[in-house]
Design a protein around this motif. Structure first.
Motif, PDB file in Angstrom:
ATOM      1  N   GLY A 237      36.861  34.074  36.429  1.00  0.00           N
ATOM      2  CA  GLY A 237      38.808  34.018  36.880  1.00  0.00           C
ATOM      3  C   GLY A 237      38.096  34.729  38.719  1.00  0.00           C
ATOM      4  N   GLN A 238      38.796  34.493  39.857  1.00  0.00           N
ATOM      5  CA  GLN A 238      38.741  34.626  41.588  1.00  0.00           C
ATOM      6  C   GLN A 238      38.140  35.849  41.433  1.00  0.00           C
ATOM      7  N   TYR A 239      38.755  37.097  40.686  1.00  0.00           N
ATOM      8  CA  TYR A 239      38.190  37.750  40.914  1.00  0.00           C
ATOM      9  C   TYR A 239      38.074  38.920  39.838  1.00  0.00           C
ATOM     10  N   TYR A 240      38.312  38.563  39.033  1.00  0.00           N
ATOM     11  CA  TYR A 240      37.516  39.256  37.912  1.00  0.00           C
ATOM     12  C   TYR A 240      37.157  38.460  36.379  1.00  0.00           C
ATOM     13  N   THR A 241      35.443  38.321  35.891  1.00  0.00           N
ATOM     14  CA  THR A 241      35.416  37.523  34.951  1.00  0.00           C
ATOM     15  C   THR A 241      35.324  38.609  33.921  1.00  0.00           C
ATOM     16  N   GLN A 242      35.202  37.739  32.722  1.00  0.00           N
ATOM     17  CA  GLN A 242      34.828  38.386  31.446  1.00  0.00           C
ATOM     18  C   GLN A 242      34.096  37.856  31.224  1.00  0.00           C
ATOM     19  N   TRP A 243      32.650  38.898  31.985  1.00  0.00           N
ATOM     20  CA  TRP A 243      30.781  38.115  31.706  1.00  0.00           C
ATOM     21  C   TRP A 243      30.320  38.051  30.227  1.00  0.00           C
TER      22      TRP A 243
END
Length: 280
Positions: A237-243
């Motif tokens: 995502g641009q602002y949040y990534t589910q690592w």
């Protein structure tokens, strides 16, 4: 005394070599182990230095297939890789045979010029290739993923040429005396002896196509024909990534490569050694 010193030197040399190899292996495996560990963690545990997750979250792998049509992407990538690999193996072996066995004017100059294309960066050719694909109407179609890499490469041609050079001339001479044509000498006599080199070329081509990102990024927009590398990026995502989900996707993408290498391991190593790419 001299014998004892020689034994000590050999022992120290062996220990040093194994220490270096273990260090190289750890550098290669550490990111994979970290990704595997992270794929089983919760979001808040990603920054932890502990390699083992406190409570393995196997559900992360299920979420990957919920967020992406990953089965379709895996199938797309496998089809692209299979087609390009088959084309590379056939055309590179054909070109390698021609450069190694056939005598024609300008052979060495042409081969050196062809080999010189290895020094041209891929980014330099992306725009011209994109314009060609657009002229053919192949943008955002499977043809753009298959056709450009289908007709061989300079590296594959070089690999096969070097391997054809190692085959004894007596094989070809005996076949010609028996009445074989040039095509029959290539297809029936020499090509069966190049299986180790073909395996090396096939595995390397498969891995290259499977991991390719730049070309699919330029050519493909639809998820229906997207590759696994595009799917991995689209999860970010641009602002949040589910690592944990991202790492689980990376592990799923890696597994087919491990299967391919595991199946072809012996032939791959033998081909590397016989083709001269093993450092001999």
């Amino acid at each position: 005394m001299n014998a004892d010193k020689a034994i000590v030197r050999r022992t120290l040399r062996g220990v040093g070599i194994y220490a270096v190899l273990i260090g190289i292996a750890w550098c290669a495996l550490a990111p994979i182990l970290w990704a595997l560990s992270g794929s089983l963690k919760r979001e808040g545990e990603i920054a932890d230095r502990n390699l083992l997750p406190a409570s393995p979250q196997w559900s992360n792998y299920g979420k990957v297939f919920e967020l992406l049509p990953l089965w379709r992407m895996l199938l797309n990538t496998a089809v692209y890789a299979a087609c390009v690999t088959a084309g590379q193996v056939f055309f590179c072996s054909l070109a390698g045979y021609a450069f190694a066995r056939l005598r024609f004017r300008g052979r060495e100059v042409l081969f050196v010029a062809y080999l010189g294309t290895l020094m041209v960066p891929l980014t330099v050719t992306v725009i011209p290739q994109f314009l060609l694909m657009r002229a053919f109407g192949w943008v955002d179609t499977p043809w753009a993923m298959i056709v450009p890499g289908l007709f061989g490469s300079a590296f594959g041609t070089y690999l096969m040429r070097q391997f054809f050079y190692t085959l004894p001339m007596e094989l070809e001479e005996a076949a010609i005396l028996d009445g074989c044509s040039t095509w029959q000498v290539y297809w029936r006599v020499l090509l069966p002896h190049t299986r180790p080199a073909l395996m090396v070329l096939g595995v390397l081509t498969w891995i290259t196509v499977w991991n390719d990102f730049l070309w699919p990024l330029v050519m493909i927009q639809r998820n229906e024909i997207a590759t696994v590398t595009l799917g991995l990026v689209r999860l970010q995502g641009q602002y949040y990534t589910q690592w944990p989900i991202l790492m689980a996707t990376s592990i799923v993408i890696l597994l087919p490569l491990l299967v391919v290498y595991g199946i072809a391991q012996r032939a791959f190593i033998r081909g590397m050694a016989m083709s001269g790419l093993g450092g001999r």
